[in-house]
Design a protein around this motif. Structure first.
Motif, PDB file in Angstrom:
ATOM      1  N   GLY A  32      34.240  46.584 -65.554  1.00 59.47           N
ATOM      2  CA  GLY A  32      33.102  46.646 -65.473  1.00 59.47           C
ATOM      3  C   GLY A  32      31.947  45.831 -65.951  1.00 59.47           C
ATOM      4  N   GLU A  33      31.954  44.810 -66.415  1.00 56.73           N
ATOM      5  CA  GLU A  33      31.099  44.001 -66.688  1.00 56.73           C
ATOM      6  C   GLU A  33      29.988  42.910 -65.426  1.00 56.73           C
ATOM      7  OE1 GLU A  33      31.310  41.430 -71.729  1.00 56.73           O
ATOM      8  OE2 GLU A  33      32.837  41.443 -69.714  1.00 56.73           O
ATOM      9  N   ILE A  34      28.697  43.107 -65.971  1.00 61.22           N
ATOM     10  CA  ILE A  34      28.090  42.487 -64.926  1.00 61.22           C
ATOM     11  C   ILE A  34      27.977  40.546 -66.326  1.00 61.22           C
ATOM     12  CG2 ILE A  34      26.304  40.614 -64.071  1.00 61.22           C
ATOM     13  CD1 ILE A  34      25.524  43.580 -63.486  1.00 61.22           C
ATOM     14  N   VAL A  35      29.284  39.349 -65.978  1.00 60.95           N
ATOM     15  CA  VAL A  35      28.545  37.955 -66.374  1.00 60.95           C
ATOM     16  C   VAL A  35      28.217  36.506 -66.123  1.00 60.95           C
ATOM     17  CG1 VAL A  35      30.734  36.378 -67.624  1.00 60.95           C
ATOM     18  CG2 VAL A  35      30.797  38.817 -68.191  1.00 60.95           C
ATOM     19  N   ALA A  36      27.094  36.330 -66.840  1.00 63.80           N
ATOM     20  CA  ALA A  36      26.732  35.078 -65.627  1.00 63.80           C
ATOM     21  C   ALA A  36      26.737  33.718 -66.159  1.00 63.80           C
ATOM     22  CB  ALA A  36      25.111  35.429 -65.849  1.00 63.80           C
ATOM     23  N   LEU A  37      27.148  32.462 -65.281  1.00 62.00           N
ATOM     24  CA  LEU A  37      27.287  31.398 -65.589  1.00 62.00           C
ATOM     25  C   LEU A  37      26.362  30.707 -65.545  1.00 62.00           C
ATOM     26  CD1 LEU A  37      29.901  30.191 -66.224  1.00 62.00           C
ATOM     27  CD2 LEU A  37      30.645  29.917 -63.570  1.00 62.00           C
ATOM     28  N   VAL A  38      25.567  29.915 -66.202  1.00 57.15           N
ATOM     29  CA  VAL A  38      24.235  29.617 -65.585  1.00 57.15           C
ATOM     30  C   VAL A  38      25.064  27.877 -66.492  1.00 57.15           C
ATOM     31  CG1 VAL A  38      22.853  31.396 -65.671  1.00 57.15           C
ATOM     32  CG2 VAL A  38      23.127  29.337 -67.820  1.00 57.15           C
ATOM     33  N   GLY A  39      23.923  26.776 -65.582  1.00 59.24           N
ATOM     34  CA  GLY A  39      23.768  25.406 -65.585  1.00 59.24           C
ATOM     35  C   GLY A  39      23.808  24.772 -64.914  1.00 59.24           C
ATOM     36  N   GLY A  40      23.434  23.854 -65.225  1.00 56.29           N
ATOM     37  CA  GLY A  40      22.639  22.655 -64.055  1.00 56.29           C
ATOM     38  C   GLY A  40      23.649  22.422 -63.042  1.00 56.29           C
ATOM     39  N   ASN A  41      22.699  21.250 -62.083  1.00 53.55           N
ATOM     40  CA  ASN A  41      23.351  20.877 -60.833  1.00 53.55           C
ATOM     41  C   ASN A  41      24.335  20.105 -61.471  1.00 53.55           C
ATOM     42  OD1 ASN A  41      22.425  22.032 -58.092  1.00 53.55           O
ATOM     43  ND2 ASN A  41      20.976  20.288 -58.858  1.00 53.55           N
ATOM     44  N   GLY A  42      26.044  20.026 -60.652  1.00 53.64           N
ATOM     45  CA  GLY A  42      27.291  19.781 -60.900  1.00 53.64           C
ATOM     46  C   GLY A  42      27.857  20.200 -62.859  1.00 53.64           C
ATOM     47  N   ALA A  43      27.432  20.965 -63.040  1.00 50.40           N
ATOM     48  CA  ALA A  43      27.858  21.243 -64.404  1.00 50.40           C
ATOM     49  C   ALA A  43      29.396  22.455 -64.258  1.00 50.40           C
ATOM     50  CB  ALA A  43      27.270  22.904 -64.773  1.00 50.40           C
ATOM     51  N   GLY A  44      29.776  22.258 -63.069  1.00 55.40           N
ATOM     52  CA  GLY A  44      31.328  22.657 -62.796  1.00 55.40           C
ATOM     53  C   GLY A  44      31.255  24.337 -62.263  1.00 55.40           C
ATOM     54  N   LYS A  45      30.027  24.935 -62.226  1.00 53.16           N
ATOM     55  CA  LYS A  45      29.960  25.896 -61.477  1.00 53.16           C
ATOM     56  C   LYS A  45      30.414  26.442 -60.187  1.00 53.16           C
ATOM     57  CE  LYS A  45      25.896  26.451 -61.431  1.00 53.16           C
ATOM     58  NZ  LYS A  45      24.764  25.468 -61.009  1.00 53.16           N
ATOM     59  N   THR A  46      30.188  25.207 -59.642  1.00 54.40           N
ATOM     60  CA  THR A  46      31.042  26.098 -58.234  1.00 54.40           C
ATOM     61  C   THR A  46      32.467  25.669 -57.848  1.00 54.40           C
ATOM     62  OG1 THR A  46      28.730  26.162 -56.830  1.00 54.40           O
ATOM     63  CG2 THR A  46      31.404  25.467 -55.741  1.00 54.40           C
ATOM     64  N   THR A  47      33.112  24.640 -58.915  1.00 58.41           N
ATOM     65  CA  THR A  47      34.490  24.458 -58.783  1.00 58.41           C
ATOM     66  C   THR A  47      35.215  25.246 -59.596  1.00 58.41           C
ATOM     67  OG1 THR A  47      33.482  22.173 -58.783  1.00 58.41           O
ATOM     68  CG2 THR A  47      35.543  22.310 -59.360  1.00 58.41           C
TER      69      THR A  47
END
Lengths: 238, 290
Positions: A32-47
């Protein structure tokens, strides 16, 4: 004892060849949560999202979904469990029609569910209904994003992973997409949202993580992160 | 007129077989970007397995079915043993893998079968039909009808079934296909199995006319590849058109110039396409927007 989170990532490491892009990440998303994952380019978010979906093998660490370890499951099995991703850059099936893209989204769900879900997606994005016979590759950027989200909804996600859904869109479209995210949560979908638009993402999220060169640098409620001077300076451009 | 019709039918008949080989190339190329030079061996297996099963006393339809199954199983093995483990390899490496596989299959066929040429009886007699003064073998009609049925069946599968669309989706965007829950490895295996089965059917249909041996695959793979290039590689309609055009070119070159140059036509076509028309006849720019 608090209930077990829907998604629990422990000490996750993974990357491409010898390059480790995610270096020991701990992350939780409660139902039920919305969790945001932020960070710069190449931080590893997509990975990180790719590892959760299983399209990138996990180096070490664990991923549990609804209490079950899933890090060795195939991507299609994870979709069947309810982990569905809207990938960065839409990744539509360009030559196939909008309708076919949506139908393929329900590949793991049967024909009856497909019909119900199709109506739901068309109600959410009426523009897709109008253009259902056009090749998805010829849609405008905003419509492509709707099609990508619609395709993911066809799979009846329990956990929706959204990778940069606002990328390349005009501001009013960004707003529309983010409103959709809130609406989906109200319908019971749990959301893990990766965004470069950190202010917008953290404003609507219950909690957020800041990822920095493959590690979690900050974690907290959306409001706390928005108010944190260090985070503000590094990521929010305030 | 009689000569023209004669050459026309000869060309369409061989062209239909090239079209099936080219279609096999196209299917695998679309799904995996692999150019499978073992494609001709599936045609060989189709003919040879049918011949040996038939000579061992198996009724012809069953022998043909067995041959299709053997070829499809070989295609499946080719994918799981040689292509899938090389995931992430460059296109050139994969091409070399398929050439190696083709040499292996041919070698095994030479040991398991023999080095002789073999024939099958024509499916419905050898009495030629007279059309505008030309003599048409009934088997030619089997080749044309069989190939047409396969093309139509494949088209219906790809356009009308969700599984067929999953194959096209995997071809269009493998990452996205995995993310919607398609088991892409299974789809690729399916593409190899279906390609092999299509090639085998071509081999079975044409053996009563052209004979077969363990070594027919190499030249057929090259001709089929030329046809696929001519039509625009990756385009199924192009594969069929390319196959028929190549067959006709060969037949008319053989009839009007000299049969010595018949096999040279395919290579001339490859060169011309590469120099003048790299997209092929029906090749099209990808539809897309970033």
């Amino acid at each position: 004892m608090p209930p077990e989170p829907l998604l629990q990532v422990r000490n996750l490491r993974c990357g491409y060849g010898r390059i480790e892009a995610v270096k020991g990440v701990d992350l939780e998303v409660a139902a039920g949560e919305i969790v945001a994952l932020v960070g710069g380019n190449g931080a590893g978010k997509t990975t990180l999202l790719r590892a959760i979906s299983g399209v990138l093998p996990v180096g070490s660490g664990t991923i549990r979904f609804a209490g079950e370890p899933i890090e060795r499951r195939r991507p299609d099995e994870r979709v069947a469990l309810g982990i569905v991703q809207v990938p960065e850059g839409r990744q539509l099936f360009g030559p196939l029609s909008v309708l076919d893209n949506l139908r393929l989204g329900a590949f793991r769900r049967g024909r009856a569910r497909t019909r119900v879900n199709l109506e739901r997606v068309f109600a959410l994005f009426p523009q897709l209904a109008e253009r259902q016979d056009t090749p998805a590759g010829t849609l405008s950027g905003g419509q492509q994003q709707m099609c990508a989200i619609g395709r993911a909804l066809m799979a009846e996600p329990a956990l929706l992973l959204l990778d940069e859904p606002s990328m390349g869109l005009a501001p009013f479209l960004v707003e529309q997409i983010l409103e959709t995210v809130v609406r989906l949560r109200a319908e019971g979908v749990t959301v893990l949202l990766v965004e470069q638009n950190a202010v917008a993402a953290l404003s609507l999220a219950d909690r957020g993580y800041v990822l920095e060169t493959g590690r979690i640098a900050y974690a907290g409620t959306g409001r706390d992160l928005l108010g944190d001077p260090v985070v503000q300076e590094a990521y929010l451009g305030v | 007129m009689a000569e023209f019709v004669q050459l026309l039918f000869a060309g369409l008949t061989t062209g239909a077989v090239y079209a099936l080989v080219a279609l096999g190339f196209t299917l695998i190329f679309q799904a995996s970007e692999v150019v499978n030079f073992a494609q001709g061996e599936f045609v060989m297996l189709g003919g040879m397995v049918t011949v040996f099963a038939y000579n061992a006393g198996v009724p012809l339809p069953l022998a043909a079915l067995l041959a299709v199954v053997v070829a499809a199983a070989t295609g499946t093995l080719l994918h799981s043993l040689a292509i899938a483990p090389a995931k992430g390899a460059t296109v050139v490496t994969l091409i070399i893998v398929t050439i190696g596989a083709s040499i292996l299959i041919r070698g095994l066929a030479q040991i398991i079968f023999d080095k002789q040429f073999h024939a099958l009886p024509a499916f419905s007699g050898d009495e030629p039909l007279r059309v505008f003064g030309a003599a048409i073998l009934p088997q030619s009609l089997w080749v044309l009808g069989g190939s047409g049925t396969i093309v139509l069946g494949l088209w219906l599968f790809m356009e009308r079934t969700l599984l067929g669309k999953a194959v096209r989706a995997t071809a269009a965007n493998r990452l996205a296909a995995e993310l919607v829950g398609i088991d892409t490895r299974l789809v690729l295996t399916l593409a190899f199995a279906v390609s092999a089965a299509i090639g085998a059917v071509g081999g079975i249909l044409v053996t009563p006319i052209t004979l077969t041996s363990y070594a027919v695959g190499t030249l057929l793979a090259l001709k089929g590849f030329a046809a696929a290039m001519l039509g625009g590689i990756g385009n199924p309609v192009g594969a069929v058109v390319g196959g028929l055009v190549l067959g006709l070119l060969e037949a008319f070159a053989a009839g009007w110039i000299s049969s010595t140059y018949k096999d040279g036509v395919a290579f001339l076509v490859i060169l011309l396409v590469l120099f003048a028309l790299p997209q092929g006849l029906l090749g099209r720019a990808a539809v897309g927007r970033v």
